[in-house]
Design an enzyme around this catalytic site. Structure first.
Site, PDB file in Angstrom:
ATOM      1  N   ASN A   8      19.273 -43.749 -42.208  1.00 41.07           N
ATOM      2  CA  ASN A   8      19.237 -44.698 -41.343  1.00 41.07           C
ATOM      3  C   ASN A   8      19.576 -46.002 -41.538  1.00 41.07           C
ATOM      4  O   ASN A   8      19.327 -47.121 -40.850  1.00 41.07           O
ATOM      5  CB  ASN A   8      17.914 -44.333 -40.078  1.00 41.07           C
ATOM      6  CG  ASN A   8      16.706 -44.659 -40.881  1.00 41.07           C
ATOM      7  OD1 ASN A   8      16.710 -44.709 -42.143  1.00 41.07           O
ATOM      8  ND2 ASN A   8      15.667 -44.707 -40.152  1.00 41.07           N
ATOM      9  N   CYS A   9      19.423 -46.212 -42.779  1.00 35.98           N
ATOM     10  CA  CYS A   9      19.700 -47.608 -43.276  1.00 35.98           C
ATOM     11  C   CYS A   9      21.164 -48.134 -43.054  1.00 35.98           C
ATOM     12  O   CYS A   9      22.223 -47.465 -43.498  1.00 35.98           O
ATOM     13  CB  CYS A   9      19.314 -47.846 -44.798  1.00 35.98           C
ATOM     14  SG  CYS A   9      20.148 -49.363 -45.808  1.00 35.98           S
ATOM     15  N   ASN A  10      21.275 -49.243 -42.435  1.00 38.90           N
ATOM     16  CA  ASN A  10      22.564 -49.830 -42.136  1.00 38.90           C
ATOM     17  C   ASN A  10      23.528 -49.881 -43.455  1.00 38.90           C
ATOM     18  O   ASN A  10      24.657 -49.849 -43.346  1.00 38.90           O
ATOM     19  CB  ASN A  10      22.521 -51.083 -41.569  1.00 38.90           C
ATOM     20  CG  ASN A  10      22.191 -50.741 -39.902  1.00 38.90           C
ATOM     21  OD1 ASN A  10      22.084 -49.954 -39.350  1.00 38.90           O
ATOM     22  ND2 ASN A  10      21.214 -52.084 -39.465  1.00 38.90           N
ATOM     23  N   LYS A  13      24.697 -46.707 -44.476  1.00 41.46           N
ATOM     24  CA  LYS A  13      25.712 -46.074 -43.446  1.00 41.46           C
ATOM     25  C   LYS A  13      26.944 -46.696 -43.506  1.00 41.46           C
ATOM     26  O   LYS A  13      28.248 -46.214 -43.588  1.00 41.46           O
ATOM     27  CB  LYS A  13      25.325 -46.470 -41.989  1.00 41.46           C
ATOM     28  CG  LYS A  13      24.221 -45.679 -41.355  1.00 41.46           C
ATOM     29  CD  LYS A  13      23.878 -46.100 -40.026  1.00 41.46           C
ATOM     30  CE  LYS A  13      22.631 -45.364 -39.644  1.00 41.46           C
ATOM     31  NZ  LYS A  13      22.278 -45.835 -38.246  1.00 41.46           N
TER      32      LYS A  13
END
Length: 114
Positions: A8-10, A13
């Site tokens: 879920n880390c930008n 991603k």
């Protein structure tokens, strides 16, 4: 190729999207589900040093006790902090052909994968 990080880390991603857009296959190692691989951290600390591995800009680092942050002065003192706090590790780490890339920068990725 292996990508290490938190799904879920930008930044993770962005890196995964970049790899997928170029058809580059990889295996994803999720620190939250699979843990932080101690052998990898030891290798990276020896090859690149603790400053490269620690994400000092993130909230996890900022929220650590001052005594913990102050205690991280070298690879040996960084290892237990990295193992206990996966979110402190700079993400993602790309492992490809015995080389490593940290974080995400499109230009650095272009150069790395040439």
């Amino acid at each position: 190729m292996k990508v290490y990080g938190i799904p879920n880390c930008n930044t993770v991603k962005k890196a995964r999207d970049w790899l997928e857009a170029r058809g580059l296959a990889y295996t994803f190692h999720d620190y939250k589900k699979l843990g932080v691989p101690e052998a990898l951290m030891n290798t990276l600390l020896k090859q690149h040093g603790h400053e490269v591995l620690i994400n000092r800009k993130g909230p996890t680092w900022r929220n650590l006790p001052e005594s913990t942050k102050a205690s991280v002065t070298d690879a040996a003192s960084a290892l237990p902090v990295l193992l206990a706090n996966a979110s402190v590790i700079k993400r993602p780490i790309i492992e490809h052909d015995g080389r490593y890339l940290f974080g995400f920068d499109a230009n650095a990725y272009e150069a790395f994968f040439k």
